[in-house]
Scaffold this motif. Structure first.
Motif, short mmCIF file in Angstrom:
data_model
loop_
_atom_site.label_atom_id
_atom_site.label_comp_id
_atom_site.label_asym_id
_atom_site.label_seq_id
_atom_site.Cartn_x
_atom_site.Cartn_y
_atom_site.Cartn_z
N THR A 181 0.81 -1.21 0.00
CA THR A 181 0.00 0.00 0.00
C THR A 181 0.84 1.27 0.00
O THR A 181 0.56 2.22 -0.72
CB THR A 181 -0.92 0.02 1.24
OG1 THR A 181 -1.70 -1.18 1.24
CG2 THR A 181 -1.84 1.23 1.21
N PHE A 182 1.90 1.27 0.82
CA PHE A 182 2.71 2.48 0.98
C PHE A 182 4.16 2.21 0.58
O PHE A 182 4.68 1.11 0.75
CB PHE A 182 2.67 2.96 2.43
CG PHE A 182 1.28 3.20 2.95
CD1 PHE A 182 0.52 4.26 2.47
CD2 PHE A 182 0.71 2.37 3.91
CE1 PHE A 182 -0.77 4.48 2.93
CE2 PHE A 182 -0.57 2.59 4.38
CZ PHE A 182 -1.31 3.64 3.88
N GLY B 298 -6.63 3.70 4.40
CA GLY B 298 -5.25 4.07 4.12
C GLY B 298 -4.90 5.44 4.69
O GLY B 298 -3.82 5.65 5.25
N TRP C 257 1.53 6.96 -0.57
CA TRP C 257 0.80 5.87 -1.21
C TRP C 257 1.66 5.25 -2.32
O TRP C 257 2.26 5.97 -3.13
CB TRP C 257 -0.49 6.39 -1.84
CG TRP C 257 -1.61 6.62 -0.87
CD1 TRP C 257 -1.88 7.77 -0.19
CD2 TRP C 257 -2.64 5.69 -0.52
NE1 TRP C 257 -3.01 7.62 0.58
CE2 TRP C 257 -3.50 6.35 0.40
CE3 TRP C 257 -2.93 4.37 -0.88
CZ2 TRP C 257 -4.62 5.73 0.94
CZ3 TRP C 257 -4.04 3.76 -0.33
CH2 TRP C 257 -4.87 4.43 0.57
#
Length: 307
Positions: free
Chosen positions: A229-230, A280, A297
């Motif tokens: 995700t990151f 998120g 992100w």
């Protein structure tokens, strides 16, 4: 919501288009999260020539968005205005070997590129087995795994510009850095050429098996997820700062931070795109508050929020 149907106008402007045009096509089925709204028009070109022809005749005022296999992607619930282009395996999925060079279409899965290279006795692409996506996405974001990145193996890439021009970009011209390429976003990658190093097939297969085993043991690959995700913060790992902020297992709506690997968000079955994106953002807020780290992100988020 439904967008105005503009397909008749598109066909009138580019009557020799051979690919498929669909109005208000849901994009949820094309993303690994299985969420998201419709494309005003979904265009699946027949091949590179068809893509170039269509773009050359497309009104410059109509926005264009490109999606691949939808692995590292959130399509927002309101959908995407304009034309969404999806390169399908039929026209863009071929993988071939010529000497020590592997040519792969943009829709080819990264793991297939690694497999074909390995079967040809070419090492250096084993890391691609661990990338959950396709060649086009890997080119765009310099995807990598297990200590190697796309830039380490790429010779050149082919692309079609927004004006319909077919171009070739060498490795240096890609402007690669961590999870990034500086190639203009209106250039659509259609293929990549990679160079491998001759080596015994058994040794290559063993390393690929090791990468696959590690991924299966450490990542929630059987969930509805979008991969990492990151981005990793400088000198640190994203999962470590997420875990330290107490976010492992955190839930927002139908979305959850994976208990198995907390740099993965998962759709528990009934999540909306908004649930996943809001989760998120909540993780980013908590990490910033806990450690002062500003997570970026890695997953691409596109489209409009549902009104």
């Amino acid at each position: 919501m439904a967008f105005p149907d503009i397909i008749a106008d598109l066909k009138a402007a580019a009557p020799e288009t051979r690919g498929r045009l669909l109005a208000n096509q849901s994009l949820a089925e094309f993303t690994w999260f299985r969420v998201g709204g419709p494309a005003q028009v979904l265009f699946t070109p027949a091949d590179e020539d068809d893509l170039a022809y269509f773009l050359a005749h497309l009104d410059a005022a109509i926005p264009v968005t490109v999606i691949g296999v939808g692995s590292n992607l959130i399509v927002r619930d309101g959908g995407i205005a304009g034309v969404v282009i999806r390169l399908a395996p039929k026209g863009f999925g071929a993988v071939s070997v010529n000497g020590d060079v592997i040519e792969a279409g943009a829709a080819a899965l990264d793991k297939r590129v690694a497999t074909v290279a390995g079967e040809a006795g070419l090492a250096g692409l084993e890391f691609m087995v661990g990338i959950p996506g396709s060649v086009g996405g890997a080119l765009r974001m310099n995807a990598g795994a297990h200590g190697r990145e796309t830039k380490d193996a790429l010779v050149s890439a082919r692309a079609v510009t927004r004006r319909g021009e077919k171009i070739t970009i060498d490795n240096a011209g890609m402007g690669f850095s961590y999870r990034k390429s500086t190639v203009p976003t209106d250039h659509i990658f259609t293929a990549g050429l990679y160079r491998g190093t001759p080596e015994a097939k058994d040794a290559i297969a063993a390393r690929m098996a090791e990468v696959t085993a590690h991924r299966e043991a450490a990542q929630p690959i059987r969930e509805k997820t979008g991969g990492s995700t990151f981005k990793n913060p400088p000198g640190n790992s994203a999962w470590k700062v997420v875990d330290a902020a107490g976010c492992r297992g955190l839930i927002v709506g139908g979305a959850q931070v994976s208990e198995m690997h907390c740099n993965f968000l998962i759709n528990r079955g009934n999540a909306t795109a908004a649930d996943i994106e809001n989760l998120g953002e909540e993780v980013r807020r908590r990490v910033r508050e806990h450690s002062g780290v500003a997570l970026e992100w890695e997953i691409k988020r596109i489209g409009e929020a549902k009104r």
